[in-house]
Enzyme design. Structure first.
Site, PDB file in Angstrom:
ATOM      1  N   ASP A 372      -4.663   4.524  -3.780  1.00 24.63           N
ATOM      2  CA  ASP A 372      -3.361   4.370  -3.052  1.00 24.63           C
ATOM      3  C   ASP A 372      -3.824   4.516  -1.379  1.00 24.63           C
ATOM      4  O   ASP A 372      -4.554   5.295  -1.105  1.00 24.63           O
ATOM      5  CB  ASP A 372      -2.739   5.680  -3.401  1.00 24.63           C
ATOM      6  CG  ASP A 372      -1.301   5.512  -2.588  1.00 24.63           C
ATOM      7  OD1 ASP A 372      -0.658   4.716  -2.810  1.00 24.63           O
ATOM      8  OD2 ASP A 372      -0.999   6.486  -1.858  1.00 24.63           O
ATOM      9  N   LYS A 373      -3.376   3.581  -0.593  1.00 21.70           N
ATOM     10  CA  LYS A 373      -3.450   3.597   0.691  1.00 21.70           C
ATOM     11  C   LYS A 373      -3.362   4.765   1.587  1.00 21.70           C
ATOM     12  O   LYS A 373      -4.222   5.435   1.967  1.00 21.70           O
ATOM     13  CB  LYS A 373      -2.903   2.221   1.459  1.00 21.70           C
ATOM     14  CG  LYS A 373      -3.494   1.992   2.503  1.00 21.70           C
ATOM     15  CD  LYS A 373      -2.617   1.281   3.680  1.00 21.70           C
ATOM     16  CE  LYS A 373      -1.645   1.956   4.193  1.00 21.70           C
ATOM     17  NZ  LYS A 373      -0.755   1.435   5.255  1.00 21.70           N
ATOM     18  N   THR A 374      -1.926   5.112   1.579  1.00 18.49           N
ATOM     19  CA  THR A 374      -1.426   6.031   2.695  1.00 18.49           C
ATOM     20  C   THR A 374      -2.083   7.531   2.198  1.00 18.49           C
ATOM     21  O   THR A 374      -1.886   7.889   0.846  1.00 18.49           O
ATOM     22  CB  THR A 374      -0.050   6.158   2.594  1.00 18.49           C
ATOM     23  OG1 THR A 374       0.330   4.583   3.035  1.00 18.49           O
ATOM     24  CG2 THR A 374       0.505   7.154   3.745  1.00 18.49           C
ATOM     25  N   THR A 492      -0.505  -0.347  -1.814  1.00 16.40           N
ATOM     26  CA  THR A 492       0.248  -0.159  -0.697  1.00 16.40           C
ATOM     27  C   THR A 492       1.653  -0.694  -0.834  1.00 16.40           C
ATOM     28  O   THR A 492       1.893  -1.874  -1.325  1.00 16.40           O
ATOM     29  CB  THR A 492      -0.518  -0.438   0.556  1.00 16.40           C
ATOM     30  OG1 THR A 492       0.401  -0.305   1.736  1.00 16.40           O
ATOM     31  CG2 THR A 492      -0.969  -2.050   0.688  1.00 16.40           C
ATOM     32  N   GLY A 493       2.496  -0.160   0.134  1.00  9.81           N
ATOM     33  CA  GLY A 493       3.942  -0.500   0.286  1.00  9.81           C
ATOM     34  C   GLY A 493       4.054  -1.675   1.628  1.00  9.81           C
ATOM     35  O   GLY A 493       5.054  -2.132   1.922  1.00  9.81           O
ATOM     36  N   LYS A 520       3.746   1.340  -8.910  1.00 12.47           N
ATOM     37  CA  LYS A 520       2.308   1.503  -9.004  1.00 12.47           C
ATOM     38  C   LYS A 520       1.764   1.622 -10.234  1.00 12.47           C
ATOM     39  O   LYS A 520       0.758   0.898 -10.577  1.00 12.47           O
ATOM     40  CB  LYS A 520       2.046   3.037  -8.173  1.00 12.47           C
ATOM     41  CG  LYS A 520       2.376   2.749  -6.741  1.00 12.47           C
ATOM     42  CD  LYS A 520       1.874   4.122  -5.959  1.00 12.47           C
ATOM     43  CE  LYS A 520       2.271   4.038  -4.762  1.00 12.47           C
ATOM     44  NZ  LYS A 520       1.808   5.399  -3.685  1.00 12.47           N
ATOM     45  N   ASP A 539      -2.714  10.983  -4.389  1.00 15.95           N
ATOM     46  CA  ASP A 539      -2.407  12.156  -3.844  1.00 15.95           C
ATOM     47  C   ASP A 539      -1.932  13.261  -4.683  1.00 15.95           C
ATOM     48  O   ASP A 539      -1.694  14.582  -4.692  1.00 15.95           O
ATOM     49  CB  ASP A 539      -1.328  12.177  -2.742  1.00 15.95           C
ATOM     50  CG  ASP A 539       0.000  11.824  -3.114  1.00 15.95           C
ATOM     51  OD1 ASP A 539       0.318  11.875  -4.260  1.00 15.95           O
ATOM     52  OD2 ASP A 539       0.737  11.515  -2.029  1.00 15.95           O
ATOM     53  N   ASP A 543       1.666   9.860  -6.822  1.00 13.99           N
ATOM     54  CA  ASP A 543       1.223   9.012  -7.777  1.00 13.99           C
ATOM     55  C   ASP A 543       0.746   9.474  -8.858  1.00 13.99           C
ATOM     56  O   ASP A 543       0.031   9.075  -9.831  1.00 13.99           O
ATOM     57  CB  ASP A 543      -0.477   8.631  -7.134  1.00 13.99           C
ATOM     58  CG  ASP A 543      -0.183   8.118  -5.727  1.00 13.99           C
ATOM     59  OD1 ASP A 543       0.712   7.355  -5.451  1.00 13.99           O
ATOM     60  OD2 ASP A 543      -0.772   8.592  -4.741  1.00 13.99           O
TER      61      ASP A 543
END
Length: 650
Positions: A372-374, A492-493, A520, A539, A543
């Site tokens: 997950d990017k962020t 990512t969004g 996701k 996180d 997620d």
């Protein structure tokens, strides 16, 4: 030996027959092993001088050493001496063999007892019922070898399972509680939430809390695996057991007891040590099969050497007993648990908390890792990189100043850095997932959309571009994972162009852009449907569904909040490189498990025929006491091999 076995009342372990002890009283199975080690040691030193005396009185030993010494009622004296050794030295094995028989779970203690009892009663018969050579010295040395082997084994197993004890030692026994202007030393266990404690330079922080006064740096390596000191000032969280370096801190206690980071980590390690990888089931089946093999081959050995190829009763019984002794499946029983116990300790030392050993076992098979990017590949801290004009930024900052969103904070920070005067806003409203609005003067200002567009009274006046800061470790982590043969995907969004640009910069194989949080999990399923074994890194909160769906869920950046239910593996730090450590540890653990299983099974493949007399034509014959030593040595080798994992550097 089997910490996963628990029950409400006292009794015996249905797997190995050891006495169960109260967890609260003895602090778990480490103390159980310590008690067993002490018991075997005590019995060994009682049996040792008696065995030496039996050896000195045995006609066969006297013949070998060239002397002769007899006592009145010589055979009866030997009988009484060996009976003491048999009953006192053999009691732990007999007692726990009864439990195995009662539970129809025949294992090591059953075989040990069968071997010792068979030899003892054969010798009794040879002494009092018919004329023949007894096995008194063989039985004595056999019991002594078993006691010594199990004593050494318990000591070795203790060395594998001290992770919880080491963690418990991190908490100092006393704390400096602030009471008005006074400082009072009290036991750490008496501290309550809301109390304030003083932590002087060089001291351990006694319990989890928040800094309310002072400034210092803290060594958190024992919790997070991070070697660099972490700066602490007013408002920062601190973890009990970490070391305050160079300044005094006043800490307000926020967590006590089971809520503290140390307690949660200890609980996760305890849970991990109680979970069983699938390979353990294979080892259990093999160990149970060995019990049957021992009885069948032992009986066959006696029949062959007594009836088919007659060498006398003594010879046939000796070989049969040796077969039963050497086939004890103790090494197989230790092969996997010792590795998993050490692995959980090594992982914790590196800031990796394993919730389920089965998950770590699967990690070696992963061929796709989704990040997950962020907050995972990026810091989660946004920065404005472009904006249409200062007027657009000024009005956006005016509305965003009341929002706590990271993007809002970045816009306000950018306006302040540009020296822009931020006007007041009225009627602020927030629409989660869509945007915000408010009145600046007489105009209605709206801010929202993926590209942060700004409108004034419904008219577009400009947009603002922001980027999430990429973690410096992300590129290195992805490169190393590629080097280990894995492919990388990113969720990512962000808009497709922005996401693909970042993906190209980091060398990511697959980019899933413009993905809503609820979608996701579908991306994980998409890769799984293509035949990939997928690990998901997120996180642990937002997620959770995708972490659960993945073959292995890895929650990153848990900090002190380590009790995350959706992941098999929890990473204390926000560092993607720790994902590399998880894969590396999984592969090393798997290698150790296979080595131990190969040794434990290979040992039996060679030792059983040798014990049965297959190699006698070439002058190789194993006696029962040698079989006991070999059986114990095999178990110790398995434990020693597992202990080498403790030196692992990830």
């Amino acid at each position: 030996m089997h910490p996963e076995v628990k029950q409400d009342a006292s009794g015996f372990c249905p797997k190995c027959g050891m006495s169960l002890v109260e967890v609260g009283e003895h602090k778990g199975h480490e103390n159980h092993h310590a008690m067993m080690a002490e018991d075997f040691k005590r019995r060994f030193f009682v049996a040792l001088p008696l065995t030496i005396l039996v050896l000195a009185l045995s006609p066969k030993i006297q013949q070998w050493l060239g002397f002769q010494k007899t006592l009145p009622y010589h055979n009866v004296s030997l009988f009484f001496l060996v009976t003491i050794i048999f009953l006192y030295g053999g009691w732990p094995f007999f007692k726990e063999a009864l439990v195995e028989l009662r539970n129809k779970n025949y294992g090591m203690m059953t075989l040990v007892s069968l071997a010792v009892i068979s030899g003892y009663f054969f010798s009794v018969a040879a002494t009092f019922l018919f004329t023949g050579e007894s096995l008194w010295w063989e039985i004595s040395t056999l019991v002594l070898a078993f006691l010594f082997g199990h004593w050494m084994e318990m000591r070795a197993v203790l060395g594998t399972g001290n992770a919880l004890g080491e963690l418990a030692k991190l908490i100092p026994p006393a704390a400096h509680k602030l009471s008005g202007r006074d400082v009072v030393d009290i036991p750490t266990g008496e501290i309550k939430v809301g109390d304030s404690v003083l932590v002087r330079p060089g001291e351990k922080i006694p319990i989890d809390g928040v800094v309310t006064d002072g400034e210092s740096s803290v060594n958190e390596g024992m919790i997070t695996g991070e070697s660099r000191p972490v700066g602490k000032k007013n408002g920062d969280k601190v973890i009990g057991g970490t070391i305050n370096n160079d300044g005094s801190l006043t800490v307000k206690v926020t967590k006590t007891g089971s809520e503290t980071a140390i307690s949660q980590i200890m609980e996760l390690i305890r849970q991990a040590q109680e979970t069983r990888p699938s390979v353990q089931k294979l080892a259990d089946k093999a160990a149970n099969a060995l019990t049957i093999v021992a009885i069948v081959v032992g009986s066959g050995t006696f029949i062959y050497w007594f009836f088919i190829n007659p060498h006398g009763a003594i010879f046939a019984v000796t070989l049969a007993i040796t077969v039963i002794v050497i086939t004890c499946p103790h090494a197989l029983g230790l092969a996997i648990p010792t590795v998993t116990t050490i692995t959980s300790a090594v992982a914790a030392r590196n800031g990796i908390l394993i919730r389920d050993m089965a998950g770590l076992e699967i990690a070696r098979k992963l061929d796709y890792i989704i990040f997950d990017k962020t907050g995972t590949l990026t810091t989660g801290n946004f920065a404005v990189t472009k904006f249409s004009n200062k007027g657009c930024l000024r009005l956006a900052a005016a509305v965003e100043i009341y929002s706590q969103h990271p993007i809002a904070k970045a816009i306000v920070m950018a306006a302040k850095e540009k020296g822009i005067d931020i006007p007041k806003v009225r009627n602020f409203k927030s629409y989660p997932g869509k945007g915000i609005e408010g009145m600046v003067g007489k105009s209605k200002i709206e801010v929202g959309g993926r590209d942060i567009s700004v409108t004034k009274d419904g008219k577009f006046i400009g947009n603002i571009t922001l980027e999430d800061e990429v973690r410096p470790e992300s590129k290195k982590a992805i490169d190393r994972l590629h080097g280990m043969g894995l492919k990388i995907a990113m969720l990512t969004g962000d808009k497709k162009e922005i996401a693909e640009e970042m993906g190209e910069r980091l060398g990511i194989d697959t980019v899933f852009a413009e993905v809503l949080p609820e979608d996701k999990v579908n991306k994980v399923k998409e890769l799984q449907s293509m035949g990939h074994t997928v690990g998901m890194v997120g996180d642990g909160v937002n997620d959770a569904p995708s972490l659960t769906q993945a073959h292995v869920g890895i929650a990153i950046g848990a900090g002190t909040d380590v009790a995350i239910e959706s992941a098999e593996v929890v990473l204390v730090k926000n560092n993607p490189l720790d994902v590399v450590k998880v894969i590396a540890l999984s592969r090393k653990t798997d290698a150790k498990m296979k080595q131990n299983l190969a040794w434990a099974t290979g040992y039996n493949v060679l030792a059983i025929p040798a014990a049965a007399g297959v190699f006698i034509p070439w002058g190789i014959m194993l006696r029962p006491e040698y079989g006991a030593i070999l059986m114990s040595a095999s178990s110790l080798i398995v434990v020693a091999n597992a202990l080498t994992l403790r030196r692992t550097r990830l």
